[in-house]
Design an enzyme around this catalytic site. Structure first.
Site, mmCIF file in Angstrom:
data_model
loop_
_atom_site.group_PDB
_atom_site.id
_atom_site.type_symbol
_atom_site.label_atom_id
_atom_site.label_comp_id
_atom_site.label_asym_id
_atom_site.label_seq_id
_atom_site.Cartn_x
_atom_site.Cartn_y
_atom_site.Cartn_z
ATOM 1 N N CYS A 82 5.232 -5.402 16.063
ATOM 2 C CA CYS A 82 4.723 -4.438 17.036
ATOM 3 C C CYS A 82 3.263 -4.781 17.330
ATOM 4 O O CYS A 82 2.478 -5.018 16.408
ATOM 5 C CB CYS A 82 4.841 -3.013 16.493
ATOM 6 N N GLU A 120 0.821 -1.189 0.000
ATOM 7 C CA GLU A 120 0.000 0.000 0.000
ATOM 8 C C GLU A 120 0.863 1.249 0.000
ATOM 9 O O GLU A 120 1.936 1.279 0.602
ATOM 10 C CB GLU A 120 -0.907 -0.009 1.226
ATOM 11 N N CYS A 131 0.193 -2.730 15.664
ATOM 12 C CA CYS A 131 0.219 -2.414 14.230
ATOM 13 C C CYS A 131 -0.387 -3.544 13.400
ATOM 14 O O CYS A 131 -0.009 -4.704 13.557
ATOM 15 C CB CYS A 131 1.659 -2.156 13.781
HETATM 16 N N1 SAH Z 1 8.547 0.077 10.552
HETATM 17 C C1 SAH Z 1 8.794 1.503 10.597
HETATM 18 C C2 SAH Z 1 7.998 2.227 9.549
HETATM 19 C C3 SAH Z 1 6.492 2.226 9.772
HETATM 20 S S1 SAH Z 1 6.066 3.789 10.369
HETATM 21 C C4 SAH Z 1 8.546 2.023 12.002
HETATM 22 O O1 SAH Z 1 8.073 1.244 12.839
HETATM 23 O O2 SAH Z 1 8.876 3.156 12.298
HETATM 24 C C5 SAH Z 1 4.601 3.487 11.092
HETATM 25 C C6 SAH Z 1 4.374 4.414 12.275
HETATM 26 O O3 SAH Z 1 3.046 4.208 12.684
HETATM 27 C C7 SAH Z 1 5.270 4.058 13.445
HETATM 28 O O4 SAH Z 1 5.722 5.209 14.104
HETATM 29 C C8 SAH Z 1 4.345 3.270 14.335
HETATM 30 O O5 SAH Z 1 4.728 3.374 15.680
HETATM 31 C C9 SAH Z 1 3.015 3.904 14.053
HETATM 32 N N2 SAH Z 1 1.894 2.997 14.279
HETATM 33 C C10 SAH Z 1 1.882 1.664 14.134
HETATM 34 N N3 SAH Z 1 0.667 1.172 14.428
HETATM 35 C C11 SAH Z 1 -0.111 2.212 14.767
HETATM 36 C C12 SAH Z 1 -1.478 2.341 15.151
HETATM 37 N N4 SAH Z 1 -2.280 1.288 15.239
HETATM 38 N N5 SAH Z 1 -1.948 3.581 15.415
HETATM 39 C C13 SAH Z 1 -1.136 4.653 15.306
HETATM 40 N N6 SAH Z 1 0.143 4.595 14.921
HETATM 41 C C14 SAH Z 1 0.661 3.386 14.664
#
Ligand code: SAH
Length: 368
Positions: A141, A96, A144
Site C-alpha cells: 500500500c 511491533e 503505509c
Molecule cells: N494489512 C492489514 C492490517 C493493517 S491495519 C490491513 O491493511 O488492513 C492498518 C490500517 O492502517 C489499515 O486500515 C490501513 O489502511 C491504515 N493505514 C496504513 N497506512 C496508514 C497511514 N500512513 N496513515 C493512516 N492509516 C494508515
C-alpha cells in the site's frame, strides 16, 4: 504433532500438548495444566510450572522445550499513554506491538466509542493491543510505512500469541479482570498468514481468556480469506481497509486491488455472515486531495449501500518517503458529513502515539 519437534511450547494447542505429555508417559490431564500455565498464567519457563511434578519439568527442559515467550527489545512511551513495543523472537527477527490505554472520551482502538470515565480514579478503563501478523508486509500500500520493509516472514501462532502475553505481563494486566481489546492491525497482512492467525485467535480465546467479541482483524482485501473467515466457528470481527472509492484510484493506492477489485471485495463483504448486532468496519485513510473529495465520499456511500457497516476515517499519519499529505480537519469533517447524511455511522479515528511512530501505517521498527 507437527513433524519437526517444536522447542517452543507457546503456539501448541491442547491437542498438541496432549500428544506431547502422552509421549512423555504422563497422564493426559497434564496437558490442561501445561495449557493453563503457558497461556493463562504466562509462565516463562517449564521449570516454573509448579502444578507439574519436578521430574516432568526437568524432562521437558532436557528435551529442549521452553515456553518461547518473545522478548521486549525496546519500549517507546507516547505522551498520550500509548506504548510501542519492539518485540523480538528466537531468530532475531522483530515486530511491533502497540499498547493503547483508554482513559478519556475518545474512540477506542477497535473503533468502538470509549465511555465517559470522568471522575474515575483509574489510569485507564480499557486498553487495546494492536498486534502484528508478519515481519514486514507484502501488500505494498502506497501510504503505509510497513510496506517499505517488504515481507520477511510469517509469524507463527505462538509468536502472535506471545506478543499479547508479553505485553499483558509487562503491563501487569489480567484479561477477565481488565477489559482488553485486540486488533490484528499491526505489521503484516493477517490473511496472508491465515492458518497461523486463526490458530492464534483460538489460543487467545481458549487459553489467554480474551473473548472473540473483543477482537477485530483488518484486511487489505484478500477476498478468498474473507469467505473463509465467515465460516469460522470462532472468529474476530472483520474490518476492511477500503481507502479508495473507485478501482482506478484503488489500483494506484493499493496494488492488491488489481487482483481483487472493489466489486469482488464488496460482494465478499455482502456475503459475510454477520452475527447479532455485529457490523463490518470499513477503514478509509484520507490522503489530501487524492481520495478525500466530496465526489469520493459520494462514491463510498454508493459502495457500502445496503451493508451493515460503520466507517472509520483515518487522516493520513505521515512518514518519511510517503508521497502524500494529511488533509486539514475541515476536509475530514466534510467527508464524514457526506457519509453521516447518508445514514452511515462514520467515526474519525484519533491517531494514537504519532509522536513515537506507533500510529496506523507507521510501524516499521523505527528505533530512534
Ligand atoms: N494489512 C492489514 C492490517 C493493517 S491495519 C490491513 O491493511 O488492513 C492498518 C490500517 O492502517 C489499515 O486500515 C490501513 O489502511 C491504515 N493505514 C496504513 N497506512 C496508514 C497511514 N500512513 N496513515 C493512516 N492509516 C494508515
Amino acid at each position: 504433532m507437527p513433524e519437526l519437534k517444536p522447542t517452543s511450547l507457546l503456539g501448541l494447542d491442547l491437542q498438541e500438548l496432549t500428544a506431547l505429555v502422552e509421549n512423555a508417559g504422563q497422564p493426559g490431564y497434564r496437558a490442561r495444566q501445561l495449557f493453563e500455565a503457558i497461556y493463562a498464567q504466562r509462565a516463562d519457563s517449564p521449570e516454573h510450572i509448579s502444578t507439574l511434578p519436578q521430574e516432568f519439568r526437568r524432562s521437558l527442559q532436557e528435551q529442549g522445550f521452553s515456553v518461547g515467550l518473545p522478548s521486549i527489545e525496546k519500549k517507546f512511551q507516547s505522551i498520550d499513554g500509548t506504548v510501542r513495543y519492539l518485540i523480538s523472537f528466537a531468530d532475531g527477527q522483530s515486530v511491533e506491538t502497540v499498547w493503547m490505554p483508554e482513559g478519556d472520551n475518545g474512540e477506542a482502538g477497535d473503533g468502538s466509542e470509549a465511555g465517559d470515565e470522568s471522575g474515575s480514579a483509574r489510569r485507564w478503563d480499557r486498553a487495546t493491543i494492536c498486534i502484528s501478523s508478519q515481519v514486514g508486509c507484502a501488500v505494498d500500500c502506497q501510504f503505509c510505512l510497513t510496506a517499505l520493509l517488504g515481507v520477511k516472514r510469517n509469524l507463527s501462532a505462538g509468536e502472535i500469541v506471545g506478543q499479547v502475553t508479553t505485553v499483558l505481563k509487562d503491563q501487569g494486566v489480567w484479561p477477565g479482570r481488565d477489559r482488553i481489546n485486540l486488533v490484528f492491525m499491526g505489521m503484516g497482512e493477517p490473511f496472508l498468514n491465515y492458518a497461523n492467525f486463526i490458530k492464534a485467535v483460538r489460543l487467545l480465546v481458549e487459553g489467554v481468556g480474551i473473548s472473540e467479541s473483543r477482537m477485530t482483524v483488518s484486511t487489505a482485501g484478500i477476498v478468498p480469506r474473507i469467505h473463509d473467515l465467515g465460516q469460522e466457528p470462532v472468529r474476530p470481527k472483520l474490518a476492511i481497509s477500503l481507502n479508495a472509492s473507485n478501482d482506478e484510484l484503488r489500483n494506484r493506492l493499493m496494488p492488491i486491488n488489481c487482483k481483487w477489485n472493489l466489486e469482488m471485495l464488496v460482494s465478499a463483504a455482502r456475503e459475510f455472515p454477520l452475527r447479532n448486532r455485529e457490523r463490518l468496519t470499513f477503514e478509509y485513510v484520507l490522503l489530501n486531495e487524492v481520495n478525500d473529495s466530496m465526489a469520493n465520499a459520494r462514491e463510498v456511500v454508493e459502495l457500502v449501500r445496503g451493508l451493515r457497516v460503520k466507517v472509520n476515517l483515518i487522516a493520513l499519519n505521515p512518514g518519511p518517503d510517503i508521497p502524500f499529505t494529511t488533509p486539514q480537519e475541515a476536509r475530514v469533517l466534510a467527508f464524514q458529513q457526506v457519509l453521516v447524511a447518508a445514514g452511515i455511522p462514520t467515526f474519525i479515528r484519533r491517531p494514537r502515539g504519532r509522536d513515537i511512530f506507533a500510529a496506523c501505517g507507521q510501524l516499521k521498527r523505527t528505533v530512534a
